[in-house]
Structures are given as structure tokens and as C-alpha cells.
Design a protein around this motif. Structure first.
Motif, PDB file in Angstrom:
ATOM      1  N   LEU A 152     -52.814 -15.115  94.322  1.00 41.63           N
ATOM      2  CA  LEU A 152     -52.827 -14.121  95.378  1.00 41.63           C
ATOM      3  C   LEU A 152     -51.755 -13.533  95.439  1.00 41.63           C
ATOM      4  O   LEU A 152     -51.910 -12.115  96.097  1.00 41.63           O
ATOM      5  CB  LEU A 152     -52.878 -15.279  96.602  1.00 41.63           C
ATOM      6  CG  LEU A 152     -53.945 -16.067  96.631  1.00 41.63           C
ATOM      7  CD1 LEU A 152     -54.131 -17.187  97.781  1.00 41.63           C
ATOM      8  CD2 LEU A 152     -55.218 -15.296  97.043  1.00 41.63           C
ATOM      9  N   LEU A 153     -50.607 -13.706  95.034  1.00 44.45           N
ATOM     10  CA  LEU A 153     -49.391 -12.860  94.780  1.00 44.45           C
ATOM     11  C   LEU A 153     -49.760 -11.629  94.108  1.00 44.45           C
ATOM     12  O   LEU A 153     -49.489 -10.462  94.572  1.00 44.45           O
ATOM     13  CB  LEU A 153     -48.109 -13.309  94.379  1.00 44.45           C
ATOM     14  CG  LEU A 153     -47.340 -14.378  95.303  1.00 44.45           C
ATOM     15  CD1 LEU A 153     -46.302 -15.140  94.334  1.00 44.45           C
ATOM     16  CD2 LEU A 153     -46.742 -13.599  96.438  1.00 44.45           C
ATOM     17  N   GLY A 162     -60.408 -15.129 109.783  1.00 44.28           N
ATOM     18  CA  GLY A 162     -60.187 -16.454 109.400  1.00 44.28           C
ATOM     19  C   GLY A 162     -59.841 -16.650 107.903  1.00 44.28           C
ATOM     20  O   GLY A 162     -60.109 -17.630 107.140  1.00 44.28           O
ATOM     21  N   LEU A 163     -59.379 -15.485 107.430  1.00 47.47           N
ATOM     22  CA  LEU A 163     -58.799 -15.613 105.936  1.00 47.47           C
ATOM     23  C   LEU A 163     -59.917 -15.910 104.785  1.00 47.47           C
ATOM     24  O   LEU A 163     -59.675 -16.385 103.955  1.00 47.47           O
ATOM     25  CB  LEU A 163     -57.657 -16.630 105.605  1.00 47.47           C
ATOM     26  CG  LEU A 163     -56.363 -16.292 106.526  1.00 47.47           C
ATOM     27  CD1 LEU A 163     -55.374 -17.266 106.679  1.00 47.47           C
ATOM     28  CD2 LEU A 163     -55.715 -15.214 105.735  1.00 47.47           C
ATOM     29  N   LEU A 196     -51.003 -19.651 103.884  1.00 45.72           N
ATOM     30  CA  LEU A 196     -51.625 -18.216 103.859  1.00 45.72           C
ATOM     31  C   LEU A 196     -51.640 -17.752 105.103  1.00 45.72           C
ATOM     32  O   LEU A 196     -51.937 -18.453 106.158  1.00 45.72           O
ATOM     33  CB  LEU A 196     -52.787 -18.269 102.875  1.00 45.72           C
ATOM     34  CG  LEU A 196     -52.940 -18.670 101.651  1.00 45.72           C
ATOM     35  CD1 LEU A 196     -54.398 -18.959 101.092  1.00 45.72           C
ATOM     36  CD2 LEU A 196     -51.975 -18.159 100.441  1.00 45.72           C
ATOM     37  N   ARG A 197     -51.504 -16.331 105.115  1.00 44.29           N
ATOM     38  CA  ARG A 197     -51.697 -15.765 106.261  1.00 44.29           C
ATOM     39  C   ARG A 197     -52.366 -14.189 105.971  1.00 44.29           C
ATOM     40  O   ARG A 197     -52.484 -13.948 104.751  1.00 44.29           O
ATOM     41  CB  ARG A 197     -50.583 -15.522 107.297  1.00 44.29           C
ATOM     42  CG  ARG A 197     -49.626 -14.407 106.309  1.00 44.29           C
ATOM     43  CD  ARG A 197     -48.215 -14.402 107.029  1.00 44.29           C
ATOM     44  NE  ARG A 197     -47.176 -13.744 106.090  1.00 44.29           N
ATOM     45  CZ  ARG A 197     -45.907 -13.878 106.386  1.00 44.29           C
ATOM     46  NH1 ARG A 197     -45.273 -14.338 107.251  1.00 44.29           N
ATOM     47  NH2 ARG A 197     -44.831 -12.982 105.753  1.00 44.29           N
ATOM     48  N   GLY A 201     -54.902  -6.930 106.594  1.00 38.87           N
ATOM     49  CA  GLY A 201     -56.078  -7.175 106.032  1.00 38.87           C
ATOM     50  C   GLY A 201     -55.929  -7.782 104.495  1.00 38.87           C
ATOM     51  O   GLY A 201     -56.986  -8.177 103.824  1.00 38.87           O
ATOM     52  N   ILE A 202     -54.794  -8.296 104.174  1.00 42.07           N
ATOM     53  CA  ILE A 202     -54.426  -8.913 102.714  1.00 42.07           C
ATOM     54  C   ILE A 202     -54.161 -10.095 102.987  1.00 42.07           C
ATOM     55  O   ILE A 202     -53.465 -10.628 103.777  1.00 42.07           O
ATOM     56  CB  ILE A 202     -53.321  -8.143 102.015  1.00 42.07           C
ATOM     57  CG1 ILE A 202     -53.819  -6.644 101.780  1.00 42.07           C
ATOM     58  CG2 ILE A 202     -53.220  -8.670 100.669  1.00 42.07           C
ATOM     59  CD1 ILE A 202     -54.940  -6.297 101.065  1.00 42.07           C
ATOM     60  N   VAL A 203     -54.703 -10.929 102.199  1.00 42.31           N
ATOM     61  CA  VAL A 203     -54.413 -12.697 102.028  1.00 42.31           C
ATOM     62  C   VAL A 203     -53.064 -12.549 101.254  1.00 42.31           C
ATOM     63  O   VAL A 203     -52.654 -12.208 100.108  1.00 42.31           O
ATOM     64  CB  VAL A 203     -55.151 -13.537 101.120  1.00 42.31           C
ATOM     65  CG1 VAL A 203     -54.740 -14.983 101.237  1.00 42.31           C
ATOM     66  CG2 VAL A 203     -56.813 -13.268 101.904  1.00 42.31           C
TER      67      VAL A 203
END
Length: 583
Positions: A152-153, A162-163, A196-197, A201-203
Motif C-alpha cells: 500500500l505504501l 469506508g476505505l 489504515l486511513r 482519497g488515498i489508502v
């Protein structure tokens, strides 16, 4: 119901002689009846004469709390309603089960004096933890979770509310990870743990939470999964702990006990059994439960039972690999048993290319920039790579990292609000006032806009207070140790009393009610009826002999001789609550 004497004291005093004669063959008072029903030798003899199904029914009652609704028994006992009622009536005749009230719909109550004998029956399903050899469980740890964080990074996956990633985001994760990971489950767990947050607009992984996951997750994750798996059935986690405790238990008995517990609350027995078998397999896979070589016995893992009992989790002791292979191509080969903290650090300084038994990471200019933004320095990156490298760090790796570390401009936003810039001024947005060389004033409420602009230009933003999202800790959910719900003793309606199951027959409504009295009249039988005092007061038992049945204004009445008053009386049949069955 706390004791047999309490149960017997709820029987109306005028019924004690009748009931004691029926069960024990002698007229007794309350205390004598309670003592007679509690006699251990008598109870052991009665139990030995029961069928296996009847003994199982008593054990079910004991497991379910000693006061259970008929509907629950019907779902859990595994026989037809007629067979269940027949068994309960036979047990009632022996003074083993009772029922409160006169409606026939009240809970079934197990004789409290049977508790010790039921526990003795259960003891055969338990053993000491040293009585059998336990199979050692090998856990894989949190490699999959940390690997997904690293993916994800790099991926910068866009998400909905809601991710929830968009379709391309799922495709990216599946392409990187699906060969070795259950992508959707692990992603959902990271969201639930607060790792995660959403940012613009990006995880985005949460640094403090992900660090806590890597450092303490091995000792806490399996217990967290155990509690999460029990969440659809509130109280199940405590029930499992209560059932197993610090002993070994036969798996089939554990499955049976928990199946009863779930079936008594929501599901049918078959659905509950399937659910419990799946949960037992899950808990075994997590290492919360250990089993012997045959699979017949299970127990809590020592560290799990300590945590559930005291709330303290022991640091997990696992052997991890601490060596990776760093190649001159800037690729790093990382084994699957790599230390999780080092693996998380690896994701900050290198991009995940492919996850596998031997995962591939690639150090790039962008990954070095990302590491510098997260607080790494050139020296720290070099020191980390030298520590984990199986061989001497290639010279070109040193040269590239050193060069990339010097390429980026830096900007500091400080209260006021001012921008302190090192490097080319061409990266500064137009319209900012330069107060001093390299220091610019930022208009009010424009910090986020300026920060976004600089990031797009590749400028490294240093600790912009009030601009970066607030970091937070990992959320391990339910606190330990487990606490069970407050258990309340079974209550019996003092107004109507309690009676051995089946000895009191509620009267049906309609013509059938009147027919029962007509049959008694024709056969010359006496009856014991429950009738309100003077037609409207508290309920009392009256022994009567029907003489004549008639109707008044369409309502059935009965003239009968009453043994208690010694004279004839008229009774409103519609007010007769129940009949005491006589042999």
C-alpha cells in the motif's frame, strides 16, 4: 435457583404432601421433601436407571444454565417434541426436573442437587494438561499483514467511503499478493485494527499503528482474531474460556457444549454445529487452541489462557530470519520468515515488487525519498541495509542511495505561518511574499494547499504541525481479561409456584376444557384443580368430585363436592387454571 430447598419452598404448602407422596411415597413437610430429593444415593440410583437420552437431556439442562425454556430444549435436544415432553414428564415423576407456574410454557428447572452429579459426569471429558502430549503449533506470524502495508505504501490506491478500494486497487493488490495471501481478509483486518486511513482519497498506512502491529502483533493478533470470531455471538469468548479453563477437554464435548450454547440463543442445532466446527478449526490454526497428536483433545495455549485470565500478553518468542540478499541491481530478496519490524522498515526504504516465499523489493529514488520523508537519514538507511545484508553491501548501492538522498529540496512550515525553503525557488508557488532569503509568508488557511503543491513538485515537507493527519495507535478492540455476563438465578413465580414437570396439566381452551370435566364426571373420578380463591383471589389447589355440569349465560359451570371445605360448591370452569395429574 440456588438450592433444592429454595426450589421446594416455591411449591405451595398445600401441595407438599401430595407431591412428596407421589415422588417419595410418604407424606412430608418442605424440609423433609428437600432432603429426600437431595439424597445422593437415591439420585445415583435414579440416574443409573435412566436411558442415555434422558441422561443427555439432564446434562443439556445443566450446560444451558439449569433453567431453560421449552423452545430452547426443543432446538437443542435433537428429538421430536413428543419425545422431549415424554422424557421430561418421566424425569418430573422422579423429582429431577420442575417447571414454574401453571401455564405449561414456563422454563424447565433442573433439581439443584443434581449439579454435583452432573459435574461428575462431565469430568470424564476433561484431563490435566500434563496427561497427554500436545502438538507444537508453528505460527507464520504477521508477515502477510506487514507485506500488504508495504504494498500500500507503493501503490497509492484510491478508495471509496469506508476505505473500500476501487476495482483497480483490488486488481493491484491481487496482482502483488494473491498468490500467497488472502487479500480481502487481511485488508479488512488492517482497516479494523486502525492501521489504515484515508488521506486525500488515498489508502495510507498509519505509522504508529503499523509499528505497534509489527512489534506486538505476534503476541496479540491471535487473541484478537479469537475475540473477533466470537463477536457474532456476544459472550461466546467467555463461554469458551469458562468451558475449557486451564484443562484439556475432549474436542467432541467442547463442540457439543458450544453448539448447545449457540443453538440456545439463535440458530438451529445443525447450523450451530457447523459454525462451531469452523471456529474450532480457526482457533487451532491461530494457535489459541492446541491439540494432541490424535486430535481428540484440545486445550488453550499457555500464553492464551494467561492473557484471557489476567489481561497480560507475553512477548512472543519466535525465531526469525534477519538476513536478506541485497543485489547490485538494487533489488533485495527478503525471506518469508523475516523479522516483522525489519520487514516494515524494508517497506519504507524499498518498493515491493512481488510477494512470495522469497519476496522481491527494489530500492528506487522514489523509495529513498519516501524514507527521508518518514524521518530516515542517509546514515540510518545505510546502517539498516548493512545490518540485514547477508553479504557485504554492494558499492553501487551505497553510491545510488547517497546521491538520491541529496537530490531533494526541503521545506519547513512553521507557526506564523512561514515557509522555510532550501533548494531552488522555482518550486515555490507564485504570489508568496519572501520575508527573508528562503523564507516565505503563507496566507491564512492556505497551508494545506501549499503543502499539496510542494509535494507534487517533489519537495520534502518537514513536520508541518497542524497539517499532517493525526497519528493514532492500533485498536486491539475488546479488553482482556474476559468478563462474563452477570448470571441470575432462575426465578419461579411465587404466585403460582413450581411443580415437578408434567404433574400439572394446563387446561386447553374451548370445548376440550369442558370435556375433561365431563369425562371425570362420567368415570366418577375426583380431581385436584387450581382455582382462584373465591373465584378471583390467589390460586389454590382444591380436591373436588364433579356432580353436575351446566351452562349459565352460555358459560360452563360445574357443581362439585369439595373435599377441602366438606360441602358442595359451584365452580366457573373458565377460571380453572390447571389440573394436577393423579396416578
Amino acid at each position: 435457583m440456588t438450592s433444592t430447598y429454595d426450589l421446594i419452598s416455591s411449591i405451595p404448602s398445600y401441595m407438599i404432601p401430595i407431591i412428596s407422596t407421589r415422588i417419595l411415597g410418604d407424606v412430608m413437610d418442605q424440609r423433609a421433601l428437600a432432603e429426600g430429593l437431595s439424597d445422593t444415593e437415591r439420585l445415583e440410583t435414579v440416574l443409573s436407571d435412566l436411558t442415555d437420552r434422558q441422561r443427555e437431556l439432564l446434562l443439556n439442562l445443566h450446560e444451558l444454565g439449569e433453567s431453560v425454556g421449552l423452545d430452547i430444549l426443543g432446538r437443542t435436544h435433537g428429538c421430536s417434541p413428543d419425545e422431549l415432553r415424554s422424557d421430561l414428564e418421566e424425569l418430573g415423576q422422579k423429582g429431577l426436573v420442575f417447571q414454574g407456574g401453571l401455564s405449561g410454557r414456563d422454563p424447565v428447572i433442573l433439581l439443584p442437587s443434581l449439579a454435583s452429579l452432573m459435574d461428575a459426569m462431565k469430568s470424564g471429558y476433561y484431563c490435566g494438561v500434563d496427561a497427554v502430549p500436545w502438538r507444537e503449533h508453528k505460527r507464520r506470524g504477521l508477515w502477510g499483514h506487514v507485506t500488504m502495508i508495504n504494498a500500500l505504501l507503493v501503490g497509492r490506491i484510491r478508495c471509496k467511503a469506508g476505505l473500500e478500494p476501487f476495482k483497480k486497487g483490488w486488481e493491484y493488490l491481487d496482482g502483488k499478493l494473491s498468490a500467497v495471501l488472502d487479500v480481502r481478509r487481511i485488508y479488512g483486518e488492517l482497516v479494523e485494527l486502525g492501521c489504515l486511513r484515508e488521506k486525500n482519497g488515498i489508502v495510507t498506512p498509519v505509522p504508529r499503528a503499523t509499528a505497534a502491529l509489527a512489534m506486538e502483533g505476534d503476541s496479540r493478533y491471535s487473541l484478537w482474531r479469537f475475540c473477533q470470531s466470537c463477536r457474532p455471538f456476544p459472550g461466546l469468548d467467555y463461554q469458551v474460556y469458562l468451558t475449557i479453563g486451564e484443562r484439556g477437554i475432549r474436542r467432541e464435548f467442547l463442540a457439543r457444549s458450544l453448539t448447545l450454547w449457540i443453538a440456545s440463543r439463535s440458530e438451529t442445532t445443525e447450523a450451530a454445529r457447523s459454525t462451531i466446527e469452523s471456529l474450532l478449526d480457526l482457533w487451532g490454526g491461530l494457535g489459541v487452541l492446541l491439540q494432541d497428536d490424535t486430535g481428540a483433545w484440545v486445550r488453550f495455549a499457555p500464553e492464551a489462557v494467561r492473557a484471557l485470565k489476567t489481561g497480560r500478553t507475553d512477548a512472543a518468542v519466535h525465531t526469525y530470519s534477519e538476513e536478506a540478499i541485497i543485489q547490485p541491481t538494487m533489488e533485495i530478496l527478503v525471506p518469508g520468515d523475516f523479522d516483522t519490524v525489519d520487514l516494515l522498515n524494508m517497506g519504507e526504504i524499498a518498493d515491493l515488487v512481488q510477494a512470495d516465499v522469497m519476496s522481491i523489493y527494489h530500492v528506487t529514488r522514489e523509495s529513498v525519498f519516501r524514507a527521508l520523508q518518514e524521518g530516515w537519514t542517509e546514515e540510518k538507511i545505510m546502517g539498516f541495509l548493512e545490518r540485514i545484508s547477508r553479504h557485504t553491501l554492494p558499492d553501487n548501492v551505497r553510491v545510488n542511495i547517497s546521491g538520491w538522498s541529496r537530490l531533494h529540496s526541503e521545506a519547513h512550515i512553521i507557526k506564523g505561518t512561514f515557509l522555510v525553503l532550501s533548494g531552488e525557488k522555482t518550486t515555490v508557488p507564485r504570489g508568496l511574499d519572501e520575508i527573508l532569503p528562503g523564507i516565505f509568508r503563507i496566507p491564512e488557511r492556505c497551508e494545506e494547499e501549499i503543502t499539496s503543491f510542494l509535494e507534487k513538485k517533489g519537495v520534502m515537507i518537514r513536520s508541518a504541525e497542524g497539517i499532517r493527519d493525526t497519528d493514532h495507535d492500533i485498536d486491539w478492540g475488546k479488553a482482556l481479561p474476559l468478563k462474563g455476563p452477570q448470571r441470575t438465578a432462575a426465578r419461579v413465580s411465587q404466585k403460582e409456584g413450581a411443580y415437578p414437570f408434567g404433574m400439572v396439566m394446563p387446561l386447553p381452551y374451548g370445548p376440550r376444557r369442558e370435556m375433561l370435566f365431563e369425562e371425570a364426571l362420567n368415570e366418577g373420578r375426583s380431581l385436584i384443580i387450581f382455582y382462584p380463591r373465591q373465584g378471583y383471589g390467589e390460586m389454590q389447589a382444591r380436591k373436588i368430585s364433579p356432580l353436575f355440569i351446566f351452562r349459565r349465560n352460555g358459560m360452563p359451570f360445574m357443581e362439585a363436592y369439595c373435599d377441602d371445605s366438606g360441602e358442595g360448591e359451584v365452580f366457573d370452569i373458565s377460571k380453572v387454571r390447571a389440573i394436577f395429574r393423579q396416578q
